[in-house]
Design an enzyme around this catalytic site. Structure first.
Site, PDB file in Angstrom:
ATOM      1  N   LYS A 170       0.837  -1.208   0.000  1.00 54.19           N
ATOM      2  CA  LYS A 170       0.000   0.000   0.000  1.00 54.19           C
ATOM      3  C   LYS A 170       0.874   1.263   0.000  1.00 54.19           C
ATOM      4  CE  LYS A 170      -1.993  -1.152   3.902  1.00 54.19           C
ATOM      5  NZ  LYS A 170      -1.313  -2.429   4.207  1.00 54.19           N
ATOM      6  N   ARG A 218      -9.819   0.800   8.380  1.00 52.20           N
ATOM      7  CA  ARG A 218      -9.398  -0.563   8.725  1.00 52.20           C
ATOM      8  C   ARG A 218     -10.487  -1.312   9.445  1.00 52.20           C
ATOM      9  NH1 ARG A 218      -3.532   0.398   8.733  1.00 52.20           N
ATOM     10  NH2 ARG A 218      -2.506  -1.561   9.113  1.00 52.20           N
ATOM     11  N   ARG A 237      11.959  -5.191   4.995  1.00 50.85           N
ATOM     12  CA  ARG A 237      11.715  -3.768   4.700  1.00 50.85           C
ATOM     13  C   ARG A 237      12.627  -2.838   5.505  1.00 50.85           C
ATOM     14  NH1 ARG A 237       5.735  -1.812   5.472  1.00 50.85           N
ATOM     15  NH2 ARG A 237       5.963  -2.949   7.411  1.00 50.85           N
ATOM     16  N   ARG A 252      11.148  -0.834  11.202  1.00 49.39           N
ATOM     17  CA  ARG A 252      10.040  -0.547  12.123  1.00 49.39           C
ATOM     18  C   ARG A 252       9.997  -1.507  13.306  1.00 49.39           C
ATOM     19  NH1 ARG A 252       4.870   0.264   8.248  1.00 49.39           N
ATOM     20  NH2 ARG A 252       3.935  -0.989   9.911  1.00 49.39           N
ATOM     21  N   ARG A 278      -0.762  -8.756  13.254  1.00 48.56           N
ATOM     22  CA  ARG A 278      -1.290  -7.754  12.310  1.00 48.56           C
ATOM     23  C   ARG A 278      -2.111  -8.433  11.210  1.00 48.56           C
ATOM     24  NH1 ARG A 278       4.245  -4.949  10.980  1.00 48.56           N
ATOM     25  NH2 ARG A 278       3.112  -3.988   9.260  1.00 48.56           N
TER      26      ARG A 278
HETATM   27  P1  AP5 Z   1       4.868  -1.617   1.825  1.00 47.30           P
HETATM   28  O1  AP5 Z   1       4.524  -0.803   0.635  1.00 47.30           O
HETATM   29  O2  AP5 Z   1       5.600  -0.959   2.945  1.00 47.30           O
HETATM   30  O3  AP5 Z   1       3.555  -2.370   2.365  1.00 47.30           O
HETATM   31  P2  AP5 Z   1       2.307  -1.822   3.153  1.00 47.30           P
HETATM   32  O4  AP5 Z   1       1.095  -2.491   2.606  1.00 47.30           O
HETATM   33  O5  AP5 Z   1       2.315  -0.321   3.176  1.00 47.30           O
HETATM   34  O6  AP5 Z   1       2.651  -2.455   4.563  1.00 47.30           O
HETATM   35  P3  AP5 Z   1       2.570  -1.883   6.031  1.00 47.30           P
HETATM   36  O7  AP5 Z   1       3.287  -2.869   6.896  1.00 47.30           O
HETATM   37  O8  AP5 Z   1       3.057  -0.458   6.098  1.00 47.30           O
HETATM   38  O9  AP5 Z   1       1.067  -1.939   6.294  1.00 47.30           O
HETATM   39  P4  AP5 Z   1       0.373  -1.989   7.608  1.00 47.30           P
HETATM   40  O10 AP5 Z   1      -0.998  -1.817   7.140  1.00 47.30           O
HETATM   41  O11 AP5 Z   1       0.612  -3.160   8.485  1.00 47.30           O
HETATM   42  O12 AP5 Z   1       1.080  -0.793   8.443  1.00 47.30           O
HETATM   43  P5  AP5 Z   1       0.587   0.670   8.842  1.00 47.30           P
HETATM   44  O13 AP5 Z   1       1.770   1.523   8.893  1.00 47.30           O
HETATM   45  O14 AP5 Z   1      -0.588   1.078   8.048  1.00 47.30           O
HETATM   46  O15 AP5 Z   1       5.689  -2.898   1.321  1.00 47.30           O
HETATM   47  C1  AP5 Z   1       6.274  -3.815   2.246  1.00 47.30           C
HETATM   48  C2  AP5 Z   1       7.664  -4.245   1.723  1.00 47.30           C
HETATM   49  O16 AP5 Z   1       7.490  -5.042   0.552  1.00 47.30           O
HETATM   50  C3  AP5 Z   1       8.570  -3.060   1.314  1.00 47.30           C
HETATM   51  O17 AP5 Z   1       9.890  -3.348   1.674  1.00 47.30           O
HETATM   52  C4  AP5 Z   1       8.424  -2.979  -0.217  1.00 47.30           C
HETATM   53  O18 AP5 Z   1       9.625  -2.511  -0.838  1.00 47.30           O
HETATM   54  C5  AP5 Z   1       8.118  -4.429  -0.585  1.00 47.30           C
HETATM   55  N1  AP5 Z   1       7.165  -4.513  -1.687  1.00 47.30           N
HETATM   56  C6  AP5 Z   1       6.059  -3.732  -1.904  1.00 47.30           C
HETATM   57  N2  AP5 Z   1       5.402  -4.149  -3.003  1.00 47.30           N
HETATM   58  C7  AP5 Z   1       6.079  -5.230  -3.476  1.00 47.30           C
HETATM   59  C8  AP5 Z   1       5.885  -6.102  -4.589  1.00 47.30           C
HETATM   60  N3  AP5 Z   1       4.857  -5.943  -5.436  1.00 47.30           N
HETATM   61  N4  AP5 Z   1       6.768  -7.105  -4.762  1.00 47.30           N
HETATM   62  C9  AP5 Z   1       7.831  -7.284  -3.902  1.00 47.30           C
HETATM   63  N5  AP5 Z   1       8.074  -6.471  -2.851  1.00 47.30           N
HETATM   64  C10 AP5 Z   1       7.194  -5.468  -2.621  1.00 47.30           C
HETATM   65  O19 AP5 Z   1       0.042   0.408  10.339  1.00 47.30           O
HETATM   66  C11 AP5 Z   1       0.902   0.089  11.404  1.00 47.30           C
HETATM   67  C12 AP5 Z   1       0.074  -0.021  12.686  1.00 47.30           C
HETATM   68  O20 AP5 Z   1      -0.534   1.256  12.988  1.00 47.30           O
HETATM   69  C13 AP5 Z   1      -1.095  -1.011  12.632  1.00 47.30           C
HETATM   70  O21 AP5 Z   1      -0.694  -2.337  12.937  1.00 47.30           O
HETATM   71  C14 AP5 Z   1      -2.027  -0.418  13.697  1.00 47.30           C
HETATM   72  O22 AP5 Z   1      -1.615  -0.745  15.022  1.00 47.30           O
HETATM   73  C15 AP5 Z   1      -1.851   1.087  13.509  1.00 47.30           C
HETATM   74  N6  AP5 Z   1      -2.809   1.673  12.553  1.00 47.30           N
HETATM   75  C16 AP5 Z   1      -2.521   2.270  11.361  1.00 47.30           C
HETATM   76  N7  AP5 Z   1      -3.647   2.677  10.752  1.00 47.30           N
HETATM   77  C17 AP5 Z   1      -4.670   2.311  11.564  1.00 47.30           C
HETATM   78  C18 AP5 Z   1      -6.093   2.426  11.451  1.00 47.30           C
HETATM   79  N8  AP5 Z   1      -6.672   3.000  10.370  1.00 47.30           N
HETATM   80  N9  AP5 Z   1      -6.846   1.922  12.468  1.00 47.30           N
HETATM   81  C19 AP5 Z   1      -6.276   1.380  13.556  1.00 47.30           C
HETATM   82  N10 AP5 Z   1      -4.944   1.218  13.719  1.00 47.30           N
HETATM   83  C20 AP5 Z   1      -4.146   1.685  12.721  1.00 47.30           C
END
Ligand code: AP5
Length: 220
Positions: free
Chosen positions: A13, A88, A127, A161, A172
């Site tokens: 994402k 979410r 990552r 992270r 997660r």
């Molecule tokens: P990346 O693009 O970083 O993936 P992502 O989907 O953004 O993954 P996240 O881990 O950031 O998502 P998340 O939803 O768990 O975390 P968030 O920060 O929102 O890609 C991952 C890796 O793969 C990278 O190294 C990239 O280079 C590689 N890659 C990407 N695409 C690829 C491909 N096609 N092929 C190969 N490699 C690839 O949330 C963190 C925490 O915050 C949550 O757990 C929760 O506690 C809290 N939080 C955040 N938002 C909310 C909400 N709305 N409600 C409640 N809690 C929330």
């Protein structure tokens, strides 16, 4: 254009949101990044969110909805935005719908990045991010061109992270399947859900996303 990128942790994402931000000049709004900034600043929200995030659970809807409400009012979001990591839960989706309706706005599309659980752990554990400019990389799938040097800004410091451990990733993923996946039928019933094969390489996912967007009737 107003979009949601929906998918499990590690689906890509953030990676795709940055592509779209560069291409269309619309704001990437990542609730995860906003929360990490609150934690780093030591704010009351950060204090409340830190332990929850490190356990892999979701932060409360109240906090997130309030934070998002302020964020979409910022000038850089006026032209449109890409929501990365929000909504979410169904209550978050309902709150977003109310917020947009108050502003006479609508969502153009919800793009689901489909990725099998088995590859997500590998993606997340490899990552890392430039500590200076925030550019994202992966040990295997997207390494820096020169070892130890950021391609974008030339920085030499990288961070990983705190919630990218194997145990936390499992929690997660569980939260995604129980609390976030119900948003797929929610948006399918509104006729705005589109799916992209998130298992493909980064450029191919960007190309497929682009194809979906070119089929939308929007100004951008
Ligand atoms: P990346 O693009 O970083 O993936 P992502 O989907 O953004 O993954 P996240 O881990 O950031 O998502 P998340 O939803 O768990 O975390 P968030 O920060 O929102 O890609 C991952 C890796 O793969 C990278 O190294 C990239 O280079 C590689 N890659 C990407 N695409 C690829 C491909 N096609 N092929 C190969 N490699 C690839 O949330 C963190 C925490 O915050 C949550 O757990 C929760 O506690 C809290 N939080 C955040 N938002 C909310 C909400 N709305 N409600 C409640 N809690 C929330």
């Amino acid at each position: 254009m107003r979009l949601i990128l929906l998918g499990p942790p590690g689906a890509g994402k953030g990676t795709q949101a940055k592509h779209l931000q560069d291409r269309y000049g619309i704001a990437q709004i990542s609730t995860g990044e906003m929360l990490r900034a609150e934690v780093a600043a030591g704010s009351p929200v950060g204090h409340e969110a830190k332990a929850v995030m490190e356990s892999g659970r979701l932060v409360s809807d109240d906090i997130i909805i309030r934070m998002l409400g302020h964020r979409v009012e910022q000038p850089d979001a006026a032209k449109g935005f890409i929501l990365d990591g929000f909504p979410r839960t169904v209550p978050q989706a309902e709150a977003l719908e109310r917020l947009l309706a108050e502003k006479c706005m609508h969502l153009d599309a919800v793009i689901e990045l489909r990725v099998d659980d088995a590859v997500l752990v590998a993606r997340i554990s490899g990552r890392f991010t430039c500590n200076n400019c925030g550019a994202g990389y992966h040990d295997t799938f997207k390494p820096t061109a020169r070892a130890g040097v950021c391609d974008v800004c030339g920085g030499h410091e990288f961070i990983r992270r705190a919630d990218d451990t194997k145990e936390t990733v499992a929690a997660r993923l569980d939260a995604y399947h129980r609390q976030t996946a119900p948003l797929l039928p929610y948006y399918a019933s509104r006729g705005i859900l589109r799916a992209v094969d998130g298992m493909a390489d980064i450029d191919e996912v960007a190309r497929q996303t682009q194809m979906v967007l070119s089929g939308l009737r929007t100004d951008i």
